[in-house]
Scaffold this motif. Structure first.
Motif, PDB file in Angstrom:
ATOM      1  N   UNK A   1       0.841  -1.200   0.000  1.00 47.07           N
ATOM      2  CA  UNK A   1       0.000   0.000   0.000  1.00 47.07           C
ATOM      3  C   UNK A   1       0.871   1.244   0.000  1.00 47.07           C
ATOM      4  N   UNK A   2       1.889   1.280   0.854  1.00 47.18           N
ATOM      5  CA  UNK A   2       2.793   2.432   0.894  1.00 47.18           C
ATOM      6  C   UNK A   2       3.518   2.575  -0.441  1.00 47.18           C
ATOM      7  N   UNK A   3       4.005   1.475  -0.989  1.00 47.93           N
ATOM      8  CA  UNK A   3       4.696   1.523  -2.274  1.00 47.93           C
ATOM      9  C   UNK A   3       3.801   2.011  -3.393  1.00 47.93           C
ATOM     10  N   UNK A   4       2.554   1.585  -3.398  1.00 48.67           N
ATOM     11  CA  UNK A   4       1.619   2.033  -4.427  1.00 48.67           C
ATOM     12  C   UNK A   4       1.378   3.536  -4.311  1.00 48.67           C
ATOM     13  N   UNK A   5       1.241   4.043  -3.091  1.00 49.75           N
ATOM     14  CA  UNK A   5       1.024   5.472  -2.912  1.00 49.75           C
ATOM     15  C   UNK A   5       2.242   6.286  -3.349  1.00 49.75           C
ATOM     16  N   UNK A   6       3.428   5.790  -3.069  1.00 51.83           N
ATOM     17  CA  UNK A   6       4.641   6.483  -3.510  1.00 51.83           C
ATOM     18  C   UNK A   6       4.694   6.502  -5.041  1.00 51.83           C
ATOM     19  N   UNK A   7       4.409   5.377  -5.667  1.00 56.48           N
ATOM     20  CA  UNK A   7       4.408   5.295  -7.126  1.00 56.48           C
ATOM     21  C   UNK A   7       3.345   6.217  -7.722  1.00 56.48           C
ATOM     22  N   UNK A   8       2.144   6.218  -7.138  1.00 57.57           N
ATOM     23  CA  UNK A   8       1.071   7.080  -7.648  1.00 57.57           C
ATOM     24  C   UNK A   8       1.444   8.553  -7.489  1.00 57.57           C
ATOM     25  N   UNK A   9       2.084   8.903  -6.380  1.00 59.64           N
ATOM     26  CA  UNK A   9       2.528  10.278  -6.194  1.00 59.64           C
ATOM     27  C   UNK A   9       3.565  10.679  -7.225  1.00 59.64           C
ATOM     28  N   UNK A  10       4.466   9.769  -7.545  1.00 60.83           N
ATOM     29  CA  UNK A  10       5.474  10.039  -8.564  1.00 60.83           C
ATOM     30  C   UNK A  10       4.830  10.258  -9.927  1.00 60.83           C
ATOM     31  N   UNK A  11       3.869   9.434 -10.283  1.00 60.89           N
ATOM     32  CA  UNK A  11       3.173   9.588 -11.564  1.00 60.89           C
ATOM     33  C   UNK A  11       2.410  10.909 -11.596  1.00 60.89           C
ATOM     34  N   UNK A  12       1.775  11.279 -10.480  1.00 61.28           N
ATOM     35  CA  UNK A  12       1.061  12.550 -10.426  1.00 61.28           C
ATOM     36  C   UNK A  12       2.030  13.724 -10.588  1.00 61.28           C
ATOM     37  N   UNK A  13       3.206  13.619 -10.003  1.00 65.84           N
ATOM     38  CA  UNK A  13       4.221  14.653 -10.186  1.00 65.84           C
ATOM     39  C   UNK A  13       4.632  14.765 -11.651  1.00 65.84           C
ATOM     40  N   UNK A  14       4.785  13.642 -12.311  1.00 68.23           N
ATOM     41  CA  UNK A  14       5.141  13.671 -13.730  1.00 68.23           C
ATOM     42  C   UNK A  14       4.067  14.378 -14.548  1.00 68.23           C
ATOM     43  N   UNK A  15       2.804  14.069 -14.268  1.00 69.24           N
ATOM     44  CA  UNK A  15       1.720  14.749 -14.978  1.00 69.24           C
ATOM     45  C   UNK A  15       1.686  16.236 -14.645  1.00 69.24           C
ATOM     46  N   UNK A  16       1.929  16.583 -13.387  1.00 70.02           N
ATOM     47  CA  UNK A  16       1.930  17.999 -12.993  1.00 70.02           C
ATOM     48  C   UNK A  16       3.020  18.761 -13.729  1.00 70.02           C
ATOM     49  N   UNK A  17       4.244  18.246 -13.692  1.00 67.73           N
ATOM     50  CA  UNK A  17       5.341  18.936 -14.358  1.00 67.73           C
ATOM     51  C   UNK A  17       5.170  18.922 -15.873  1.00 67.73           C
ATOM     52  N   UNK A  18       4.602  17.867 -16.409  1.00 68.77           N
ATOM     53  CA  UNK A  18       4.360  17.803 -17.839  1.00 68.77           C
ATOM     54  C   UNK A  18       3.327  18.809 -18.301  1.00 68.77           C
ATOM     55  N   UNK A  19       2.313  19.068 -17.499  1.00 71.42           N
ATOM     56  CA  UNK A  19       1.275  20.013 -17.902  1.00 71.42           C
ATOM     57  C   UNK A  19       1.706  21.463 -17.718  1.00 71.42           C
ATOM     58  N   UNK A  20       2.686  21.713 -16.862  1.00 72.12           N
ATOM     59  CA  UNK A  20       3.146  23.087 -16.626  1.00 72.12           C
ATOM     60  C   UNK A  20       4.409  23.428 -17.400  1.00 72.12           C
ATOM     61  N   UNK A  21       4.782  22.598 -18.301  1.00 70.27           N
ATOM     62  CA  UNK A  21       5.972  22.845 -19.105  1.00 70.27           C
ATOM     63  C   UNK A  21       5.600  23.666 -20.321  1.00 70.27           C
ATOM     64  N   UNK A  22       6.226  24.790 -20.480  1.00 72.67           N
ATOM     65  CA  UNK A  22       5.909  25.656 -21.632  1.00 72.67           C
ATOM     66  C   UNK A  22       7.162  25.989 -22.390  1.00 72.67           C
TER      67      UNK A  22
END
Length: 58
Positions: free
Chosen positions: A37-58
């Motif tokens: 469960x902890x590992x899944x949350x860490x992985x999901x947080x990492x993926x969310x960070x990738x989407x966040x940085x990807x959407x704010x890249x100009x």
């Protein structure tokens, strides 16, 4: 036939000292589930960070 008798081929509970039996196995299952469960949350947080940085890249 008494209430404590077991079938002919069943081992006595005292003889079952294997690593994967009893209360110790249940504890191992809970620890493993907690780690997953902890590992899944860490992985999901990492993926969310990738989407966040990807959407704010100009």
């Amino acid at each position: 036939m008494s209430a404590d008798s077991q079938p002919a081929g069943a081992p006595d509970p005292e003889e079952l000292d294997t690593e994967g039996s009893g209360r110790r196995a249940n504890k191992g299952v809970w620890i493993r589930a907690f780690i997953y469960v902890i590992g899944f949350h860490v992985f999901a947080g990492f993926v969310m960070l990738l989407f966040y940085f990807g959407s704010h890249r100009h």
